[in-house]
Scaffold this active site. Structure first.
Site, short mmCIF file in Angstrom:
data_model
loop_
_atom_site.label_atom_id
_atom_site.label_comp_id
_atom_site.label_asym_id
_atom_site.label_seq_id
_atom_site.Cartn_x
_atom_site.Cartn_y
_atom_site.Cartn_z
N HIS A 1 12.53 -2.79 -32.61
CA HIS A 1 13.18 -3.43 -31.45
C HIS A 1 14.35 -4.29 -31.89
CE1 HIS A 1 10.20 -6.93 -31.97
NE2 HIS A 1 11.36 -7.56 -31.93
N ASP B 1 8.84 -2.67 -35.25
CA ASP B 1 8.76 -1.44 -34.44
C ASP B 1 10.15 -0.96 -34.00
OD1 ASP B 1 9.51 -3.23 -32.48
OD2 ASP B 1 7.71 -2.99 -31.25
N ASP C 1 18.05 -13.17 -26.38
CA ASP C 1 16.82 -13.09 -25.58
C ASP C 1 16.15 -14.45 -25.47
OD1 ASP C 1 16.10 -13.24 -28.25
OD2 ASP C 1 15.07 -11.33 -28.31
N GLU D 1 11.73 -3.19 -26.53
CA GLU D 1 10.60 -2.54 -27.18
C GLU D 1 10.68 -1.02 -27.01
OE1 GLU D 1 8.89 -4.18 -29.16
OE2 GLU D 1 8.04 -6.04 -28.37
C1 GLP Z 1 11.88 -11.36 -32.40
C2 GLP Z 1 13.29 -11.49 -31.83
C3 GLP Z 1 14.22 -10.48 -32.46
C4 GLP Z 1 14.08 -10.50 -33.96
C5 GLP Z 1 12.66 -10.16 -34.35
C6 GLP Z 1 12.45 -10.12 -35.85
O1 GLP Z 1 11.16 -10.36 -31.79
N1 GLP Z 1 13.31 -11.35 -30.42
O2 GLP Z 1 15.55 -10.78 -32.07
O3 GLP Z 1 14.99 -9.60 -34.55
O4 GLP Z 1 11.83 -11.15 -33.79
O5 GLP Z 1 12.18 -11.39 -36.33
P1 GLP Z 1 12.17 -11.81 -37.84
O6 GLP Z 1 13.61 -11.89 -38.25
O7 GLP Z 1 11.50 -13.14 -37.87
O8 GLP Z 1 11.43 -10.76 -38.58
#
Ligand code: GLP
Length: 258
Positions: free
Chosen positions: A140, A138, A67, A145
Site C-alpha cells: 500500500h 502489502d 493520509d 490497500e
Molecule cells: C502507514 C502509512 C504509510 C506508510 C506505511 C509504512 O501505513 N499510512 O504512508 O508508508 O505505514 O510505514 P513504515 O515506514 O513505518 O514502515
C-alpha cells in the site's frame, strides 16, 4: 522509474534530501507531499539539519499529508497531523508553518466530504511538486490497500488487518487500538504529483518493492501503479532490494547518473 540501492541509511536519506531540495528549489509550485511512517524520519532529520545550517527551509512551502486516521483523538501523538507537526513545523524544525501543514480532517462530521475537500485543496494549491512516499508490506501507499481502484481520488477507506498489526507498534502494541478507518489520497491523486520519491528500507518491504518495480501493474500491489509515473524515484536499502531480479542493472543505470 529510477532505482537507487544504498548500503547505509544515512546515504539514502542524504540522497533523498538532496533530490527533494533540488526539486522544490527549481519548482515554481512550492507544494510538498508528506508521508508518515518510520521510513521518512531520517529524511526529515536531514531537512531539519539543512534548516539549522541555513541551507534550506520549508518556510513558504505548502505541505500536504498523504493520509490520516479517522476517529483518532485530536491530541493523540500518532494522529498524523501531530506526527508531522512534531517532525517539521516551526523555525526550530524545518521552517514549515502550522498554517501551511494540511492533513485530511479525520474527525470531520462527514469524512467523505472532508476527503473530497482535501482533494480539491491539493488542486487549488496547484498540485504537488514532489510527493514523498513510504510503502506498506502489502504494497500500500498512503493507505490504499490491495483492491483499491488504481485511479481512486482522496477517499475514506478501511485498513487491512496486516496494516493494523504493522502499525500496532505505535499504539502500545495493541492492534485493537489502531483505528480501522482512514482518509487517504487515492492513487489517482498521488499519480498527479509531478515527481514521486518512494523510500523503502528493511527486509519486510522486499516483496512489496519487487512487485512495485518488477511485478505486473495490479490493484493487488497498489504501488505497482507507479510504473506508469514519468518521474518516479525509488530509493531502497539492500534489504528492501533483496528480491529484485535486475538489481545489477539498476545499480549500473544509477551509476550513469542520468
Ligand atoms: C502507514 C502509512 C504509510 C506508510 C506505511 C509504512 O501505513 N499510512 O504512508 O508508508 O505505514 O510505514 P513504515 O515506514 O513505518 O514502515
Amino acid at each position: 522509474m529510477q532505482i537507487g540501492i544504498f548500503t547505509d541509511e544515512t546515504a539514502l536519506a542524504t540522497t533523498a534530501a538532496k533530490h527533494l531540495i533540488k526539486i522544490l528549489n527549481n519548482s515554481e509550485n512550492k507544494v510538498l507531499g508528506l508521508a508518515t511512517g518510520s521510513t521518512p524520519l531520517p529524511l526529515y532529520e536531514q531537512l531539519r539539519a539543512a534548516n539549522r545550517a541555513g541551507k534550506f527551509t520549508l518556510r513558504g512551502v505548502q505541505g500536504f499529508a498523504l493520509d490520516e486516521y479517522v476517529g483518532i483523538a485530536a491530541d493523540h501523538p500518532e494522529r498524523y497531523r501531530n506526527v508531522l507537526r512534531a517532525e517539521l513545523v516551526g523555525d526550530d524544525k524545518t521552517g514549515l508553518r502550522e498554517e501551511d501543514l494540511h492533513t485530511p480532517e479525520g474527525n470531520a462530521a462527514d469524512p467523505r466530504q472532508a476527503a473530497a475537500d482535501y482533494d480539491a485543496a491539493i488542486k487549488a494549491a496547484g498540485g504537488i511538486a514532489i510527493q514523498i512516499l513510504g510503502i506498506g508490506a502489502d504494497g500500500h501507499i498512503g493507505f490504499n490497500e490491495p483492491g483499491t481502484s488504481l485511479t481512486s481520488r482522496t477517499h475514506v477507506d478501511v485498513l487491512t488487518e496486516q496494516t493494523r498489526r504493522d502499525n500496532a507498534r505505535f499504539f502500545e502494541n495493541d492492534m485493537d487500538k489502531v483505528p480501522s478507518q482512514c482518509i487517504t489520497q487515492g492513487l489517482g491523486t498521488i499519480m498527479e504529483a509531478k515527481y514521486i520519491m518512494l523510500i523503502a528500507t528493511g527486509e519486510n518491504k522486499a516483496t512489496a518493492v519487487r512487485e512495485l518495480v518488477e511485478g505486473g501493474i495490479s490493484a493487488r500491489w497498489q504501488a505497482s501503479m507507479l510504473q506508469m509515473h514519468p518521474n518516479a524515484l525509488i530509493l531502497v536499502d539492500e534489504a528492501a532490494a533483496s528480491e529484485l531480479q535486475l538489481a545489477v542493472f539498476y545499480r549500473e543505470r544509477w551509476n550513469h547518473n542520468l
